[in-house]
Design a protein around this motif. Structure first.
Motif, PDB file in Angstrom:
ATOM      1  N   GLU A 131       0.737  -1.218   0.041  1.00  0.00           N
ATOM      2  CA  GLU A 131       0.003   0.036   0.042  1.00  0.00           C
ATOM      3  C   GLU A 131       0.696   1.293   0.061  1.00  0.00           C
ATOM      4  O   GLU A 131       0.602   2.219  -0.848  1.00  0.00           O
ATOM      5  CB  GLU A 131      -0.772   0.004   1.282  1.00  0.00           C
ATOM      6  N   VAL A 132       1.941   1.418   0.746  1.00  0.00           N
ATOM      7  CA  VAL A 132       2.784   2.341   0.769  1.00  0.00           C
ATOM      8  C   VAL A 132       3.647   2.563  -0.548  1.00  0.00           C
ATOM      9  O   VAL A 132       3.704   3.683  -1.040  1.00  0.00           O
ATOM     10  CB  VAL A 132       3.829   2.207   2.036  1.00  0.00           C
ATOM     11  N   ALA A 133       4.031   1.212  -1.029  1.00  0.00           N
ATOM     12  CA  ALA A 133       4.748   1.488  -2.483  1.00  0.00           C
ATOM     13  C   ALA A 133       3.840   2.130  -3.648  1.00  0.00           C
ATOM     14  O   ALA A 133       4.350   2.683  -4.276  1.00  0.00           O
ATOM     15  CB  ALA A 133       5.096   0.122  -2.820  1.00  0.00           C
ATOM     16  N   ALA A 134       2.444   1.636  -3.509  1.00  0.00           N
ATOM     17  CA  ALA A 134       1.352   2.388  -4.468  1.00  0.00           C
ATOM     18  C   ALA A 134       1.407   3.562  -4.364  1.00  0.00           C
ATOM     19  O   ALA A 134       1.340   4.372  -5.281  1.00  0.00           O
ATOM     20  CB  ALA A 134       0.357   1.348  -4.345  1.00  0.00           C
ATOM     21  N   ALA A 135       1.256   3.935  -3.171  1.00  0.00           N
ATOM     22  CA  ALA A 135       0.846   5.596  -2.993  1.00  0.00           C
ATOM     23  C   ALA A 135       2.158   6.236  -3.094  1.00  0.00           C
ATOM     24  O   ALA A 135       2.078   7.324  -3.878  1.00  0.00           O
ATOM     25  CB  ALA A 135       0.675   5.636  -1.333  1.00  0.00           C
ATOM     26  N   ALA A 136       3.370   5.987  -2.948  1.00  0.00           N
ATOM     27  CA  ALA A 136       4.663   6.481  -3.069  1.00  0.00           C
ATOM     28  C   ALA A 136       4.723   6.647  -4.892  1.00  0.00           C
ATOM     29  O   ALA A 136       5.325   7.568  -5.445  1.00  0.00           O
ATOM     30  CB  ALA A 136       5.764   5.813  -2.566  1.00  0.00           C
ATOM     31  N   ALA A 137       4.448   5.543  -5.212  1.00  0.00           N
ATOM     32  CA  ALA A 137       4.688   5.689  -6.771  1.00  0.00           C
ATOM     33  C   ALA A 137       3.892   6.462  -7.555  1.00  0.00           C
ATOM     34  O   ALA A 137       4.185   7.167  -8.616  1.00  0.00           O
ATOM     35  CB  ALA A 137       4.587   4.176  -7.463  1.00  0.00           C
ATOM     36  N   GLN A 138       2.586   6.592  -7.111  1.00  0.00           N
ATOM     37  CA  GLN A 138       1.411   7.399  -7.703  1.00  0.00           C
ATOM     38  C   GLN A 138       2.044   8.921  -7.567  1.00  0.00           C
ATOM     39  O   GLN A 138       1.725   9.672  -8.330  1.00  0.00           O
ATOM     40  CB  GLN A 138       0.170   7.454  -7.288  1.00  0.00           C
ATOM     41  N   TRP A 139       2.423   9.269  -6.136  1.00  0.00           N
ATOM     42  CA  TRP A 139       2.918  10.679  -5.896  1.00  0.00           C
ATOM     43  C   TRP A 139       3.950  10.769  -6.819  1.00  0.00           C
ATOM     44  O   TRP A 139       4.159  12.205  -7.079  1.00  0.00           O
ATOM     45  CB  TRP A 139       3.149  10.788  -4.450  1.00  0.00           C
ATOM     46  N   LEU A 140       4.838  10.159  -6.861  1.00  0.00           N
ATOM     47  CA  LEU A 140       6.143  10.386  -7.618  1.00  0.00           C
ATOM     48  C   LEU A 140       6.193  10.615  -8.978  1.00  0.00           C
ATOM     49  O   LEU A 140       6.705  11.488  -9.559  1.00  0.00           O
ATOM     50  CB  LEU A 140       6.888   9.120  -7.372  1.00  0.00           C
ATOM     51  N   ARG A 141       5.136   9.831  -9.835  1.00  0.00           N
ATOM     52  CA  ARG A 141       4.822  10.096 -11.316  1.00  0.00           C
ATOM     53  C   ARG A 141       4.390  11.505 -11.451  1.00  0.00           C
ATOM     54  O   ARG A 141       4.630  12.128 -12.210  1.00  0.00           O
ATOM     55  CB  ARG A 141       4.124   9.046 -11.789  1.00  0.00           C
ATOM     56  N   ILE A 142       3.698  12.043 -10.394  1.00  0.00           N
ATOM     57  CA  ILE A 142       3.004  13.288 -10.728  1.00  0.00           C
ATOM     58  C   ILE A 142       3.889  14.325 -10.458  1.00  0.00           C
ATOM     59  O   ILE A 142       4.183  15.312 -11.098  1.00  0.00           O
ATOM     60  CB  ILE A 142       1.556  13.522  -9.853  1.00  0.00           C
ATOM     61  N   ALA A 143       4.749  14.473  -9.414  1.00  0.00           N
ATOM     62  CA  ALA A 143       5.368  15.267  -8.759  1.00  0.00           C
ATOM     63  C   ALA A 143       6.699  15.641  -9.740  1.00  0.00           C
ATOM     64  O   ALA A 143       7.035  16.623  -9.794  1.00  0.00           O
ATOM     65  CB  ALA A 143       5.847  14.738  -7.326  1.00  0.00           C
ATOM     66  N   THR A 144       7.129  14.633 -10.410  1.00  0.00           N
ATOM     67  CA  THR A 144       8.342  14.700 -11.114  1.00  0.00           C
ATOM     68  C   THR A 144       8.154  15.545 -12.527  1.00  0.00           C
ATOM     69  O   THR A 144       9.106  15.862 -13.252  1.00  0.00           O
ATOM     70  CB  THR A 144       8.962  13.390 -11.441  1.00  0.00           C
ATOM     71  N   LEU A 145       7.124  15.744 -12.693  1.00  0.00           N
ATOM     72  CA  LEU A 145       6.538  16.619 -13.778  1.00  0.00           C
ATOM     73  C   LEU A 145       7.016  17.996 -13.653  1.00  0.00           C
ATOM     74  O   LEU A 145       7.223  18.699 -14.568  1.00  0.00           O
ATOM     75  CB  LEU A 145       5.120  16.743 -14.071  1.00  0.00           C
ATOM     76  N   GLY A 146       7.205  18.307 -12.326  1.00  0.00           N
ATOM     77  CA  GLY A 146       7.845  19.615 -12.137  1.00  0.00           C
ATOM     78  C   GLY A 146       9.250  19.777 -12.048  1.00  0.00           C
ATOM     79  O   GLY A 146       9.945  20.706 -11.638  1.00  0.00           O
ATOM     80  N   ALA A 147       9.993  18.708 -12.650  1.00  0.00           N
ATOM     81  CA  ALA A 147      11.371  18.563 -12.522  1.00  0.00           C
ATOM     82  C   ALA A 147      12.144  19.741 -13.376  1.00  0.00           C
ATOM     83  O   ALA A 147      13.200  20.291 -12.903  1.00  0.00           O
ATOM     84  CB  ALA A 147      11.942  17.034 -12.768  1.00  0.00           C
ATOM     85  N   PRO A 148      11.814  19.817 -14.623  1.00  0.00           N
ATOM     86  CA  PRO A 148      12.205  20.927 -15.385  1.00  0.00           C
ATOM     87  C   PRO A 148      12.396  22.318 -14.730  1.00  0.00           C
ATOM     88  O   PRO A 148      13.426  22.946 -14.544  1.00  0.00           O
ATOM     89  CB  PRO A 148      11.705  20.749 -16.747  1.00  0.00           C
ATOM     90  N   GLY A 149      11.314  22.696 -14.259  1.00  0.00           N
ATOM     91  CA  GLY A 149      10.866  23.941 -13.517  1.00  0.00           C
ATOM     92  C   GLY A 149      11.869  23.893 -12.288  1.00  0.00           C
ATOM     93  O   GLY A 149      12.453  24.921 -12.087  1.00  0.00           O
ATOM     94  N   LEU A 150      11.984  22.986 -11.642  1.00  0.00           N
ATOM     95  CA  LEU A 150      12.611  22.794 -10.214  1.00  0.00           C
ATOM     96  C   LEU A 150      14.131  23.209 -10.418  1.00  0.00           C
ATOM     97  O   LEU A 150      14.795  24.081 -10.162  1.00  0.00           O
ATOM     98  CB  LEU A 150      12.414  21.670  -9.543  1.00  0.00           C
ATOM     99  N   LEU A 151      14.687  22.659 -11.688  1.00  0.00           N
ATOM    100  CA  LEU A 151      16.073  22.556 -11.893  1.00  0.00           C
ATOM    101  C   LEU A 151      16.294  23.968 -12.466  1.00  0.00           C
ATOM    102  O   LEU A 151      17.563  24.847 -12.265  1.00  0.00           O
ATOM    103  CB  LEU A 151      16.478  21.474 -12.912  1.00  0.00           C
TER     104      LEU A 151
END
Length: 443
Positions: A131-151
């Motif tokens: 359950e924790v793994a599934a929640a983490a993967a869902q959050w990570l896929r969305i959050a990394t869309l901001g990687a170019p802006g962050l860098l």
């Protein structure tokens, strides 16, 4: 090799006011992101322990991207500051242009890799809890869309600090993060997105911030075309920061993995304590930003004696700030953990790490200040080696021994304290030697 300038007369001692003019806006910039993460943690923490544990795992992976941003910012600051100190603002800004191209390319690559690797990485870190793994993967896929802006924002912070402009980064970072902090609870609760709403709010802040820093480069009216030679030079000179940062990330990822194996309550409590640690660390790191800009500019202008005097002053100021933070954290012991979780087991586990958290603050204040001095001086190889020694010989053995002997979060945080202490001793010895203070527009 150093491109030496003829030493001129020593500059007058830097004033406390000048340090504050650089450090206070940098403090707000540095604190904005971890403060948002604390808000995020508090919002998600009131869903239940599984989303909070998922955020802990996913957020730890996202710190890899934040780490790359820190490497980009710090490397760019040192190079820009030396050129600015030598009187060549255009060259200082050009460093920012090329750092931004590099940041954009790396950000897009990380975004694509995260879409493929989020699930296996989350499973690796979450241990036996699907359950924790599934929640983490869902959050990570969305959050990394901001990687170019962050860098892109990190690169922008780097060159603006190098030219001793910390006011524009204040607005470019604070505004998007305030917007995101307001969006987070709305997306998580009324909009019904739950943990995914937290990730969307992250992306909004990072993308807007990146665009604002790109706008600042355009306003400088310099050439924006990529220069592969300069980008390559930045990569070569930044390798020591990358290796140093990798040692940090391996250590913190290992700590999260060990905490996860003590159970969902332990890893959730570790998330609370770790994000508070990152918040205080980056707040104390405001002195490091001022040190990078001022020491780099002094050495670029050939003022070695002034740079050494600044280093001693920054070390003492860091100690004073660390003591203040220790007192504040200690005073918050009875109430702060309850801000982030209503789960009594999570709060109980958080208090296990608290004494170590308090004790580290004065030591960390000196460590972060001297990190900034040596980064501004371009003494990156020493910082790399010191961090590797601290990680391999102190932090990693301590946290895995904590797992082997079932010492819980107290053992993990004792390892972090030992890591800070090893770095402190090494930095003080380096400061005393004076070998770091090499004059010139480049090192």
């Amino acid at each position: 090799m150093s491109s030496l300038t003829a030493p001129g007369p020593p500059a007058p001692p830097v004033s406390s006011r000048r340090i504050a003019q650089l450090a206070v806006p940098a403090l707000v910039v540095l604190a904005a992101e971890p403060l948002y993460v604390l808000v995020d943690t508090a919002v998600v923490g009131h869903l239940n322990r599984v989303p909070l544990a998922g955020l802990a795992v996913g957020g730890t992976v996202l710190t890899l991207i934040v780490w790359l941003g820190t490497v980009t910012a710090y490397g760019t600051t040192g190079r820009s500051a030396r050129r600015f100190g030598a009187g060549d603002r255009a060259a200082a800004v050009a460093e920012g242009v090329q750092a931004s191209w590099l940041a954009l390319g790396v950000g897009v690559l990380l975004l694509l890799l995260a879409q493929v690797g989020a699930t296996p990485l989350a499973r690796l870190l979450a241990g036996d809890d699907p359950e924790v793994a599934a929640a983490a993967a869902q959050w990570l896929r969305i959050a990394t869309l901001g990687a170019p802006g962050l860098l892109l924002a990190a690169a922008g912070n780097g060159w603006l600090r190098g030219v001793q402009d910390t006011r524009r980064p204040l607005y470019f970072v604070l505004g998007p993060n305030v917007l995101s902090a307001a969006l987070c609870p709305l997306l998580v609760y009324p909009a019904g997105l739950g943990l995914a709403g937290s990730a969307v709010a992250n992306v909004v802040a990072q993308t807007i911030g990146g665009l604002l820093f790109v706008g600042a480069l355009v306003a400088e009216r310099v050439s924006l075309r990529p220069r592969p030679k300069m980008i390559t030079d930045q990569l070569v000179l930044g390798r020591d920061l990358l290796v140093r940062g990798a040692a940090f990330q391996v250590s913190f990822l290992s700590a999260t993995a060990v905490a996860a194996r003590f159970g969902a309550a332990s890893v959730a409590a570790h998330q609370i304590a770790l994000q508070l640690w990152f918040f205080t660390a980056l707040a104390l790191d405001a002195l490091a930003i001022a040190a990078q800009a001022l020491v780099g500019a002094a050495l670029g202008a050939g003022d070695v004696a002034g740079a050494r005097a600044m280093a001693r002053r920054f070390a003492l100021t860091g100690l004073g700030c660390g003591i203040v933070f220790a007192l504040l954290v200690a005073a918050g012991t009875p109430v702060v953990p309850s801000w982030f979780s209503a789960d009594p087991q999570v709060r109980e586990q958080a208090l296990t790490a608290w004494p170590w958290f308090v004790a580290m603050q004065p030591l960390a204040g000196v460590v972060f200040a001297l990190d900034g001095v040596l980064i501004g001086a371009g003494d990156l190889r020493f910082l790399r080696n010191l961090t590797i020694v601290g990680s391999v010989c102190a932090f990693l053995p301590a946290i895995w021994l904590a797992y082997a002997f079932d010492l819980g979060l107290g053992g993990i945080w004792a390892g972090l304290s030992l890591f800070v202490l090893v770095r402190l001793v090494g930095l003080l010895l380096r400061l005393r030697s004076g070998a770091w203070a090499v004059a010139g527009a480049t090192r």
